[in-house]
Design a protein around this motif. Structure first.
Motif, mmCIF file in Angstrom:
data_model
loop_
_atom_site.group_PDB
_atom_site.id
_atom_site.type_symbol
_atom_site.label_atom_id
_atom_site.label_comp_id
_atom_site.label_asym_id
_atom_site.label_seq_id
_atom_site.Cartn_x
_atom_site.Cartn_y
_atom_site.Cartn_z
ATOM 1 N N PRO A 92 0.807 -1.231 0.000
ATOM 2 C CA PRO A 92 0.000 0.000 0.000
ATOM 3 C C PRO A 92 0.832 1.269 0.000
ATOM 4 C CG PRO A 92 -0.866 -1.590 1.589
ATOM 5 C CD PRO A 92 0.430 -2.137 1.093
ATOM 6 N N ARG A 114 0.097 5.360 9.910
ATOM 7 C CA ARG A 114 0.308 4.613 8.667
ATOM 8 C C ARG A 114 1.402 3.558 8.830
ATOM 9 N NH1 ARG A 114 -2.461 8.810 7.099
ATOM 10 N NH2 ARG A 114 -3.430 8.923 5.033
ATOM 11 N N ALA A 122 -0.166 0.714 10.590
ATOM 12 C CA ALA A 122 -1.089 -0.016 9.719
ATOM 13 C C ALA A 122 -0.369 -0.736 8.594
ATOM 14 C CB ALA A 122 -2.116 0.956 9.124
ATOM 15 N N ILE A 137 1.180 0.628 6.069
ATOM 16 C CA ILE A 137 1.166 1.338 4.790
ATOM 17 C C ILE A 137 2.587 1.693 4.373
ATOM 18 C CG2 ILE A 137 0.316 3.373 3.566
ATOM 19 C CD1 ILE A 137 -1.866 1.408 4.328
ATOM 20 N N ALA A 154 1.043 -7.818 1.429
ATOM 21 C CA ALA A 154 0.018 -6.801 1.660
ATOM 22 C C ALA A 154 -1.323 -7.426 2.034
ATOM 23 C CB ALA A 154 -0.131 -5.921 0.416
ATOM 24 N N GLU A 155 -1.673 -8.540 1.390
ATOM 25 C CA GLU A 155 -2.955 -9.183 1.695
ATOM 26 C C GLU A 155 -2.994 -9.663 3.138
ATOM 27 O OE1 GLU A 155 -5.940 -9.742 0.052
ATOM 28 O OE2 GLU A 155 -5.129 -8.124 -1.129
ATOM 29 N N ARG A 158 -3.493 -6.668 5.490
ATOM 30 C CA ARG A 158 -4.878 -6.166 5.488
ATOM 31 C C ARG A 158 -5.819 -7.105 6.246
ATOM 32 N NH1 ARG A 158 -2.371 -2.674 4.207
ATOM 33 N NH2 ARG A 158 -2.905 -2.336 6.362
ATOM 34 N N ARG A 159 -5.501 -8.394 6.289
ATOM 35 C CA ARG A 159 -6.355 -9.308 7.064
ATOM 36 C C ARG A 159 -6.234 -9.044 8.553
ATOM 37 N NH1 ARG A 159 -5.349 -13.293 2.950
ATOM 38 N NH2 ARG A 159 -3.373 -13.874 3.916
ATOM 39 N N ALA A 199 -6.327 -2.868 9.635
ATOM 40 C CA ALA A 199 -7.037 -2.024 8.660
ATOM 41 C C ALA A 199 -6.888 -0.565 9.041
ATOM 42 C CB ALA A 199 -8.516 -2.403 8.600
ATOM 43 N N ALA A 218 -14.979 -6.268 7.069
ATOM 44 C CA ALA A 218 -13.637 -6.829 6.916
ATOM 45 C C ALA A 218 -13.183 -7.555 8.182
ATOM 46 C CB ALA A 218 -12.643 -5.727 6.559
ATOM 47 N N PRO A 235 -11.062 -6.959 10.841
ATOM 48 C CA PRO A 235 -9.676 -7.149 11.279
ATOM 49 C C PRO A 235 -9.586 -7.048 12.793
ATOM 50 C CG PRO A 235 -9.988 -4.916 10.527
ATOM 51 C CD PRO A 235 -11.303 -5.605 10.320
#
Length: 593
Positions: free
Chosen positions: A129, A400, A403, A405, A425-426, A429-430, A433, A509, A511
């Motif tokens: 991200p 960020r 997170a 990012i 990245a996946e 994100r799990r 968030a 989502a 998380p």
């Protein structure tokens, strides 16, 4: 050669505008080989059909050469009927297979283009991200639009046409050599001129086309940023500055356009000269051979016609190879995302737990200018942390990093002992968030906008998510409920409603760790307070890092972290920090005035 000089490098030149990488030659060649392997059957069929069409086109010169030979020998029976019949059959075969070549080439080009678009989209979505966030709007837009448009023509026409030209030229050269071997010497006269001209051109063209493409990206970036920040530009009276910047970028881009045009204006006259030299050499060498009895008049006629036919495939090769220079740059820009390192599933680290930790983190958006200076922070699982401090203190930047990012310049941000920067990245994100002040409503139904977070969610889950963020009432009031079209061209959502949709996606989502960066900033204070109370049930048991200027969020937090000048100056509960009389106490007093 004397002519137009390439534009000089400028610190603000277009080349500096691209942030995503441009693929190197090895990466591009590897990608093209893989693309051809995927479509090898269609490619082989295209070559075979083209070869049949070219062989059929060579029947005419051989028939005419035979007739000339018979006339030169004084034959009274020229067999014109047989020659005309053979020519008609050859012409029919050539027409049929030429049509097949064009059709197969167009289909092959469209399929390869579709593969390229899909590969670029899949790879872009999988990028870290932070890479996408730092990429300029103009660079991304120019790759998705201009570069794809340039490749469209190349894939539909240049690749098939270049294949046709190469097969055509190869067969004609072979036919010329077999028919009259001495005429092959004419190639030694013409082709060195072509080689010198092409070498001069292709030493300059690739870099010029790359600069031209980067120049367009810079123009697109300047225009997009000015439009997006139009109100800010007006408020700060930056109009003249933005116009001057756009003019400078356009001037740099057009300078490269003029330079590449000049390169072509040198190449193509050289090509025309080569055609004249080739035919002249064939006639001179062939005439000398005929006079000495080394070659018949019929062989000379056939050879001259084949040499004349060579002009078309050579022109096709050079014209489309020149187009491929532009396409190669666009392909390198699209394939460039393959050179961004991402961890695969086998080498990636996995978190062992939910504890979030930043250890001696330093980070800056520019080299030599850090925003965070040695920040260390422990966030136990289930803790609600409030990050507060004055504007520019580094709160959002720290959020960020927490997170995933961005990755820190030094130090480490870990989740369950695993560095976020080394996780796919996946996977990040799990687990974690980020919801910030920016939000987006995609064109489509409200249902589709929510299903982005969890594609398998049922209607009951979607309504529950909307209810959790106080959006159920206005969502049920829409004409078609969840099936109502929203976004551009559909039902217009207010900024507050769009933010509620973003928060509903967060609920779906699910998380275990959330970073909320002014997540309710677009709501009025009373509505925001009500929404935060509604979210309290949803957030129960999760780790929450909330960044806010509204200090009632801090009042409810388990731990308050005060950031000043890129450093953590205070940590503790609300009561502890108020009693300490430090920076937080001053913020609390000023907020209550």
């Amino acid at each position: 050669m004397i002519g137009v000089a390439p534009p000089e490098h400028d610190p603000a030149a277009p080349e500096a505008a691209a942030i995503l990488p441009v693929a190197g030659p090895a990466t591009v060649r590897g990608y093209v080989r893989g693309l051809l392997r995927r479509h090898r059957r269609a490619f082989v069929l295209l070559v075979v059909c083209n070869a049949v069409a070219v062989v059929a086109s060579m029947v005419g010169p051989y028939l005419l050469g035979g007739l000339v030979e018979e006339l030169s020998e004084g034959s009274g029976d020229l067999h014109l009927g047989r020659a005309v019949s053979l020519f008609a059959v050859a012409l029919a075969v050539q027409t049929l297979f030429t049509r097949m070549v064009r059709l197969r080439g167009a289909v092959l080009g469209e399929r390869m283009l579709a593969d390229l678009r899909e590969d670029f989209l899949v790879r872009s979505v999988a990028l870290p991200p932070g890479v996408l966030e730092r990429a300029g709007t103009g660079d991304l837009l120019s790759r998705i639009t201009t570069d794809v448009d340039r490749l469209s023509e190349a894939m539909r026409e240049a690749v098939p046409e270049l294949t046709i030209g190469l097969v055509w030229a190869g067969l004609l050269l072979g036919g010329l050599t077999l028919t009259a071997p001495p005429l092959a010497l004419s190639l030694l006269v013409a082709f060195p001129v072509l080689a010198v001209g092409c070498r001069w051109y292709f030493r300059r063209a690739p870099s010029a086309y790359r600069s031209e493409a980067a120049g367009y990206a810079a123009v697109a970036a300047a225009l997009a940023e000015t439009v997006d920040a139009g109100r800010t530009v007006e408020a700060h009276r930056l109009g003249a500055h933005r116009v001057e910047l756009s003019d400078r970028r356009v001037a740099q881009w057009t300078a490269w356009e003029r330079y590449t045009l000049w390169l072509r204006s040198v190449l193509f006259p050289v090509v025309n000269m080569v055609h004249v030299l080739l035919l002249t050499a064939v006639l001179l060498i062939g005439g000398a051979c005929v006079l000495r009895g080394w070659m018949t008049v019929g062989e000379l006629t056939t050879g001259a016609l084949l040499a004349q036919m060579l002009s078309e495939p050579v022109g096709i090769i050079l014209r489309w190879y020149d187009e491929l220079q532009t396409a190669q740059v666009s392909l390198a820009r699209l394939v460039g995302v393959h050179e961004i390192g991402t961890e695969d599933g086998d080498g990636a680290v996995r978190p062992d737990g939910r504890a979030l930790r930043a250890e001696d983190v330093r980070f800056g958006y520019r080299a030599g200018s850090d925003v965070l200076h040695g920040v260390t922070l422990d966030v136990p699982p289930g803790t609600r942390v409030a990050l507060v401090g004055p504007s520019g203190a580094g709160k959002s930047t720290l959020g960020r990093l927490l997170a995933g990012i961005y990755g820190p310049r030094s130090g480490a941000v870990t989740l369950g002992g695993a560095e976020l920067a080394r996780m796919p990245a996946e996977d990040v994100r799990r687990h974690v968030a980020l919801v910030n002040q920016e939000h987006h409503v995609f064109v489509g139904s409200l249902r589709d906008n929510l299903l982005l977070a969890r594609p398998a969610a049922g209607d009951g889950e979607l309504w529950a998510a909307l209810r959790a963020v106080d959006a159920e009432d206005w969502a049920r009031a829409l004409a078609e409920g969840l099936d109502t079209e929203v976004g551009s061209g559909g039902a217009a959502l207010t900024p507050a409603q769009a933010q509620q949709v973003a928060l509903a996606r967060l609920v779906l989502a699910d998380p275990h760790t959330l970073v909320l960066d002014e997540a309710t900033s677009l709501l009025d204070p009373r509505a925001a307070r009500h929404l935060e109370r509604s979210l309290a049930t949803v957030l129960e048991g999760r780790t929450v890092v909330a960044i806010a200027h509204r200090l009632h969020t801090a009042h409810d937090a388990d731990l308050i972290v005060v950031a000043e000048d890129g450093r953590i100056s205070e940590m503790g509960s609300h009561d502890e920090l108020v009693a300490a009389g430090g920076a937080y106490a001053a913020l609390w007093r000023s907020w209550h005035r």
